[in-house]
Design an enzyme around this catalytic site. Sequence first.
Site, PDB file in Angstrom:
ATOM      1  N   GLN A 255       0.820  -1.211   0.000  1.00 31.19           N
ATOM      2  CA  GLN A 255       0.000   0.000   0.000  1.00 31.19           C
ATOM      3  C   GLN A 255       0.860   1.269   0.000  1.00 31.19           C
ATOM      4  OE1 GLN A 255      -3.093  -0.144  -0.658  1.00 31.19           O
ATOM      5  NE2 GLN A 255      -3.289  -2.359  -0.422  1.00 31.19           N
ATOM      6  N   HIS A 258       1.854   3.017  -3.403  1.00 30.25           N
ATOM      7  CA  HIS A 258       0.905   3.796  -4.190  1.00 30.25           C
ATOM      8  C   HIS A 258       1.341   5.239  -4.351  1.00 30.25           C
ATOM      9  CE1 HIS A 258      -2.584   1.360  -5.208  1.00 30.25           C
ATOM     10  NE2 HIS A 258      -2.530   0.787  -4.027  1.00 30.25           N
ATOM     11  N   GLU A 320      -8.540   3.445   5.900  1.00 27.19           N
ATOM     12  CA  GLU A 320      -9.107   3.031   4.610  1.00 27.19           C
ATOM     13  C   GLU A 320      -9.071   1.507   4.484  1.00 27.19           C
ATOM     14  OE1 GLU A 320      -8.210   3.822  -0.150  1.00 27.19           O
ATOM     15  OE2 GLU A 320      -6.613   4.035   1.331  1.00 27.19           O
ATOM     16  N   HIS A 321      -7.900   0.913   4.627  1.00 29.72           N
ATOM     17  CA  HIS A 321      -7.724  -0.537   4.617  1.00 29.72           C
ATOM     18  C   HIS A 321      -7.341  -0.991   6.026  1.00 29.72           C
ATOM     19  CE1 HIS A 321      -6.496   0.827   0.518  1.00 29.72           C
ATOM     20  NE2 HIS A 321      -7.088  -0.275   0.103  1.00 29.72           N
ATOM     21  N   ASP A 351      -7.802  -4.936  -3.812  1.00 29.51           N
ATOM     22  CA  ASP A 351      -7.493  -3.885  -4.779  1.00 29.51           C
ATOM     23  C   ASP A 351      -7.907  -4.278  -6.195  1.00 29.51           C
ATOM     24  OD1 ASP A 351      -6.414  -2.203  -2.893  1.00 29.51           O
ATOM     25  OD2 ASP A 351      -4.341  -2.793  -3.253  1.00 29.51           O
ATOM     26  N   HIS A 410     -50.190  23.253   7.700  1.00 29.67           N
ATOM     27  CA  HIS A 410     -49.999  21.810   7.622  1.00 29.67           C
ATOM     28  C   HIS A 410     -51.240  21.073   8.131  1.00 29.67           C
ATOM     29  CE1 HIS A 410     -45.818  22.860   6.977  1.00 29.67           C
ATOM     30  NE2 HIS A 410     -45.463  21.581   6.878  1.00 29.67           N
TER      31      HIS A 410
END
Length: 419
Positions: A255, A258, A320-321, A351, A410
């Site tokens: 990861q 990236h 995230e992960h 992924d 109403h």
Amino acid sequence: MKILKTFGADASAADAVIQQLERRGAINTAKVDTVVRDILSAVQNRGDAAVREFAANFDGLTGDQPFIVSRAEMQQAWDAISEELKAAMRLAQANIRSFAERQLPRAWSFRPVEGMEVGQIVRPLGSVGCYVPGGRYPLPSTLLMTVTPAQVAGVERIVVCSPKPARETMAAAYLCGVTEFYRIGGAQAIAALAYGTETVSAVDKIVGPGNLYVTAAKMAVSQHTGVDMPAGPTEIVVASEDGDSTGIAADLVAQAEHDPEALAVFITSKPELALEVVLEVKRQSQGNPVAQQSLAAQGIAFVTKTVEEAHLLTNRLAPEHLTVDAGADLRWVKNAGSIFIGHHTPQSMGDYISGPNHVLPTGRNGRVRGGLSVLDFVKVITVQQYTLDALREVGPHTIALAEAEGLVGHAESVRVRMR
């Protein structure tokens, strides 16, 4: 990658780092907000001309290159890739589609009382823009992950934007049947999708991950058009008490490669395991300069005093992960984009091939939502209907509530229909 203990002499330093990580979403985008807003304004005011200028400066778009990628180019790309890659793309697409089909909400209705029917219908969005990063690495997987659930939802117009689209990305677009694909990226692509230009018509919603500029642009246009979430630089947390250091390190390195801005964190109450992982990360990241840069800047192994503290810290970071040791760990996980269980579930499977989406919330947005799904491409619209008898039975309760709030109009709108 450094080791920090949350107790003892390191406690103060660890707490400062944790607080910084908890603020990471706002801090990161703030660094580029001024530049991004200038780009958005230029595109909104000057359309194609501004987009082309930025694309030439940032993405190397030449003057004779059209914005649009033709279907013929996509087919040529598909024909040029290997049969092995074609098979992998087909399997990924099939798994993503199957997963999205199971996520798709259904229409339903029921009668709380006789003559009163309530329910919901499901309708797709009219148009979406799928942003596919195209910088450091080609990401055909992101095209599959964004386009496929939109197709399952029934979105009529699906637009793809990707700077310098790689052959593999264009091949994935051909497989998916994409008909509107623009070779533009960055904040200028987000602006074109949000505001429209002479060439690119605006869309109802923009989805997909990107760098800090893309993330900041999506947040800036979110009052003008729909967006999925801030999906910025990759984040990984591995929380383990008895995991294999080789596999844990492999996920952290994977990861981290990236983006130099990627966040890689290991959390454990076992000091010896933390040391093993850090040494293994150093070994495995050799020859991977992006991962080395990311891990040196943002790589942290937190050692907590107890297992319970490790769990609390994991949820505070809302990664995230997230990788955990076993299925039983799901009981304590509250905040995460996507969860991976056990030694035989590398995050890379998610992924690419598993089916759950890899466009996931970053910047602690895992506290409030999960990853991209078919739900991002539909509207759930509620429906209600009464007969006169049902209105006479239930209406007085509405009148009572409306009058209690002082909303006499109403109340009267119900009363006149009960006669």
